[in-house]
Design a protein around this motif. Structure first.
Motif, mmCIF file in Angstrom:
data_model
loop_
_atom_site.group_PDB
_atom_site.id
_atom_site.type_symbol
_atom_site.label_atom_id
_atom_site.label_comp_id
_atom_site.label_asym_id
_atom_site.label_seq_id
_atom_site.Cartn_x
_atom_site.Cartn_y
_atom_site.Cartn_z
ATOM 1 N N PRO A 7 0.823 -1.205 0.000
ATOM 2 C CA PRO A 7 0.000 0.000 0.000
ATOM 3 C C PRO A 7 0.862 1.262 0.000
ATOM 4 O O PRO A 7 1.969 1.261 0.559
ATOM 5 C CB PRO A 7 -0.793 -0.095 1.310
ATOM 6 N N ASN A 8 0.348 2.300 -0.643
ATOM 7 C CA ASN A 8 0.979 3.629 -0.613
ATOM 8 C C ASN A 8 2.262 3.774 -1.430
ATOM 9 O O ASN A 8 2.914 4.813 -1.336
ATOM 10 C CB ASN A 8 1.272 4.078 0.831
ATOM 11 N N GLY A 9 2.615 2.765 -2.193
ATOM 12 C CA GLY A 9 3.824 2.870 -3.014
ATOM 13 C C GLY A 9 3.659 3.854 -4.173
ATOM 14 O O GLY A 9 4.636 4.416 -4.668
ATOM 15 N N GLY A 10 2.398 4.003 -4.606
ATOM 16 C CA GLY A 10 2.127 4.929 -5.718
ATOM 17 C C GLY A 10 1.630 4.229 -6.975
ATOM 18 O O GLY A 10 1.729 4.774 -8.068
ATOM 19 N N LYS A 11 1.031 3.044 -6.817
ATOM 20 C CA LYS A 11 0.499 2.300 -7.974
ATOM 21 C C LYS A 11 -0.562 3.100 -8.717
ATOM 22 O O LYS A 11 -0.534 3.213 -9.937
ATOM 23 C CB LYS A 11 -0.118 0.956 -7.515
ATOM 24 N N THR A 12 -1.526 3.634 -7.957
ATOM 25 C CA THR A 12 -2.624 4.362 -8.608
ATOM 26 C C THR A 12 -2.131 5.686 -9.186
ATOM 27 O O THR A 12 -2.587 6.103 -10.259
ATOM 28 C CB THR A 12 -3.791 4.569 -7.624
ATOM 29 N N THR A 13 -1.181 6.305 -8.499
ATOM 30 C CA THR A 13 -0.598 7.546 -9.031
ATOM 31 C C THR A 13 0.074 7.263 -10.377
ATOM 32 O O THR A 13 -0.091 8.027 -11.335
ATOM 33 C CB THR A 13 0.417 8.129 -8.020
ATOM 34 N N LEU A 14 0.774 6.137 -10.459
ATOM 35 C CA LEU A 14 1.405 5.754 -11.726
ATOM 36 C C LEU A 14 0.348 5.370 -12.768
ATOM 37 O O LEU A 14 0.458 5.753 -13.943
ATOM 38 C CB LEU A 14 2.401 4.604 -11.500
ATOM 39 N N ALA A 34 -3.390 4.445 3.681
ATOM 40 C CA ALA A 34 -3.123 3.174 2.994
ATOM 41 C C ALA A 34 -4.416 2.454 2.607
ATOM 42 O O ALA A 34 -5.465 2.678 3.212
ATOM 43 C CB ALA A 34 -2.273 2.279 3.889
ATOM 44 N N HIS A 35 -4.307 1.592 1.614
ATOM 45 C CA HIS A 35 -5.423 0.773 1.128
ATOM 46 C C HIS A 35 -6.548 1.613 0.521
ATOM 47 O O HIS A 35 -7.733 1.325 0.724
ATOM 48 C CB HIS A 35 -5.969 -0.146 2.232
ATOM 49 N N GLU A 36 -6.148 2.658 -0.195
ATOM 50 C CA GLU A 36 -7.149 3.460 -0.904
ATOM 51 C C GLU A 36 -7.794 2.614 -2.010
ATOM 52 O O GLU A 36 -9.003 2.646 -2.210
ATOM 53 C CB GLU A 36 -6.496 4.723 -1.490
ATOM 54 N N THR A 37 -6.977 1.854 -2.732
ATOM 55 C CA THR A 37 -7.506 0.946 -3.759
ATOM 56 C C THR A 37 -7.839 -0.380 -3.082
ATOM 57 O O THR A 37 -6.952 -1.032 -2.529
ATOM 58 C CB THR A 37 -6.448 0.712 -4.868
ATOM 59 N N ARG A 38 -9.113 -0.751 -3.104
ATOM 60 C CA ARG A 38 -9.502 -1.998 -2.441
ATOM 61 C C ARG A 38 -10.184 -2.957 -3.401
ATOM 62 O O ARG A 38 -10.599 -4.041 -3.026
ATOM 63 C CB ARG A 38 -10.375 -1.690 -1.211
ATOM 64 N N ASN A 143 9.702 4.323 -6.764
ATOM 65 C CA ASN A 143 8.912 5.555 -6.914
ATOM 66 C C ASN A 143 9.260 6.585 -5.827
ATOM 67 O O ASN A 143 9.869 6.246 -4.827
ATOM 68 C CB ASN A 143 7.422 5.185 -6.861
ATOM 69 N N LYS A 144 8.837 7.802 -6.076
ATOM 70 C CA LYS A 144 8.991 8.930 -5.144
ATOM 71 C C LYS A 144 10.437 9.437 -5.099
ATOM 72 O O LYS A 144 10.922 9.857 -4.049
ATOM 73 C CB LYS A 144 8.480 8.586 -3.725
ATOM 74 N N VAL A 145 11.125 9.385 -6.243
ATOM 75 C CA VAL A 145 12.519 9.856 -6.267
ATOM 76 C C VAL A 145 12.628 11.382 -6.121
ATOM 77 O O VAL A 145 13.723 11.909 -5.989
ATOM 78 C CB VAL A 145 13.303 9.395 -7.524
ATOM 79 N N ASP A 146 11.462 12.059 -6.141
ATOM 80 C CA ASP A 146 11.478 13.499 -5.847
ATOM 81 C C ASP A 146 11.793 13.768 -4.375
ATOM 82 O O ASP A 146 12.167 14.881 -4.011
ATOM 83 C CB ASP A 146 10.115 14.116 -6.223
ATOM 84 N N LEU A 147 11.641 12.738 -3.530
ATOM 85 C CA LEU A 147 11.905 12.918 -2.101
ATOM 86 C C LEU A 147 13.375 12.643 -1.793
ATOM 87 O O LEU A 147 13.980 11.741 -2.375
ATOM 88 C CB LEU A 147 11.010 11.982 -1.265
HETATM 89 N N1 LIG Z 1 6.335 12.560 -3.124
HETATM 90 C C1 LIG Z 1 5.679 11.655 -3.856
HETATM 91 N N2 LIG Z 1 4.515 11.138 -3.412
HETATM 92 C C2 LIG Z 1 3.892 10.228 -4.195
HETATM 93 C C3 LIG Z 1 4.423 9.790 -5.429
HETATM 94 N N3 LIG Z 1 3.585 8.862 -5.941
HETATM 95 C C4 LIG Z 1 2.569 8.736 -5.074
HETATM 96 N N4 LIG Z 1 2.743 9.557 -4.005
HETATM 97 C C5 LIG Z 1 1.850 9.723 -2.836
HETATM 98 O O1 LIG Z 1 1.817 8.493 -2.120
HETATM 99 C C6 LIG Z 1 0.510 8.279 -1.569
HETATM 100 C C7 LIG Z 1 -0.036 6.933 -2.030
HETATM 101 O O2 LIG Z 1 -0.261 6.982 -3.440
HETATM 102 P P1 LIG Z 1 -1.240 5.958 -4.167
HETATM 103 O O3 LIG Z 1 -1.058 6.150 -5.629
HETATM 104 O O4 LIG Z 1 -2.610 6.062 -3.609
HETATM 105 O O5 LIG Z 1 -0.582 4.581 -3.713
HETATM 106 P P2 LIG Z 1 -1.087 3.090 -4.007
HETATM 107 O O6 LIG Z 1 0.135 2.266 -4.215
HETATM 108 O O7 LIG Z 1 -2.086 3.084 -5.107
HETATM 109 O O8 LIG Z 1 -1.749 2.702 -2.610
HETATM 110 P P3 LIG Z 1 -2.952 1.614 -2.307
HETATM 111 O O9 LIG Z 1 -4.069 1.906 -3.240
HETATM 112 O O10 LIG Z 1 -3.277 1.904 -0.885
HETATM 113 O O11 LIG Z 1 -2.352 0.286 -2.468
HETATM 114 C C8 LIG Z 1 -0.327 9.480 -2.016
HETATM 115 O O12 LIG Z 1 -0.329 10.426 -0.976
HETATM 116 C C9 LIG Z 1 0.412 9.978 -3.243
HETATM 117 O O13 LIG Z 1 0.205 11.350 -3.503
HETATM 118 C C10 LIG Z 1 5.656 10.367 -5.870
HETATM 119 O O14 LIG Z 1 6.187 10.076 -6.941
HETATM 120 N N5 LIG Z 1 6.232 11.276 -5.040
#
Ligand SMILES: Nc1nc2c(ncn2[C@@H]2O[C@H](COP(=O)(O)OP(=O)(O)OP(=O)(O)O)[C@@H](O)[C@H]2O)c(=O)[nH]1
Ligand SMILES: [Mg+2]
Length: 187
Positions: A7-14, A34-38, A143-147
């Motif tokens: 969870p929270n890795g950024g799958k949905t963002t990608l 976490a667990h936004e996508t269920r 992911n999140k290499v901006d951090l």
């Molecule tokens: N700084 C930063 N934050 C990111 C990045 N990608 C995603 N996030 C943040 O990480 C959090 C989780 O992102 P999601 O895309 O919901 O992650 P997910 O993997 O789909 O999570 P689940 O649906 O819970 O499994 C959110 O607050 C996003 O804004 C990134 O590249 N950089």
């Protein structure tokens, strides 16, 4: 092609980034809880093009984050009310089961890891071990290499058998390199 990971890795963002870039629409909702996508989400017929004119077409599958422990109290700490937290925990647990079930349908998987987190977790090792045992091609995304805390090399040394690509799904950083890699990896 599936997007897998904790969870929270950024799958949905990608997933949203890919769908925005190639279809001009979003795929699902993103949250820092976490667990936004269920539930499994499918976007059919995503067509991407490379600079040298190659095309790749796939169904994109965004999956619920896989976890070894889901505790409703953690959702309450994140600000949810008890009832919502319990529902979310129940749905999240079903989501994990579905993600694993759906592995059977995958031709290729992009594993999305938060590069600011320790990659040597039970979840990561289980997901990647499972994919390897099934001989499903894997592309690892750091992911999140901006951090500033992001460590791509640590992910590469944890899983040396796979290609790792560092991106920021949120800001689109190195996303072109990611698309190029997709062509190498499935093409
Ligand atoms: N700084 C930063 N934050 C990111 C990045 N990608 C995603 N996030 C943040 O990480 C959090 C989780 O992102 P999601 O895309 O919901 O992650 P997910 O993997 O789909 O999570 P689940 O649906 O819970 O499994 C959110 O607050 C996003 O804004 C990134 O590249 N950089
Ligand atoms: Mg998600």
């Amino acid at each position: 092609m599936g997007l897998y990971g904790p969870p929270n890795g950024g799958k949905t963002t990608l997933a949203n980034r890919i769908c925005q870039d190639w279809l001009g629409e979003d795929m699902g909702s993103v949250s820092n809880v976490a667990h936004e996508t269920r539930e499994i989400q499918i976007k059919e017929q995503v067509n991407i093009k490379s600079k040298d004119g190659k095309e790749l077409s796939f169904n994109l599958v965004d999956t619920p984050g896989i976890a070894t422990k889901i505790d409703y109290e953690d959702f309450m700490k994140a600000g949810l009310k008890e009832k919502e937290a319990k529902t979310r925990a129940k749905e999240a647990t079903k989501g994990v089961i579905d993600s694993i079930k759906w592995l059977d349908e995958m031709d290729a998987v992009v594993v999305v890891l938060d590069a600011t987190q320790d990659p040597y977790s039970q979840v990561n090792i289980t997901i990647i071990g499972n994919l390897q045992a099934r001989k499903i091609p894997v592309l690892l995304v750091a992911n999140k290499v901006d951090l500033r805390k992001a460590k791509i090399k640590k992910i590469q040394s944890a899983f040396p058998q796979y290609d790792v690509i560092g991106i920021s799904a949120k800001y689109g950083k190195y996303i072109d390199k990611f698309y190029e890699k997709l062509f190498e990896f499935v093409g």
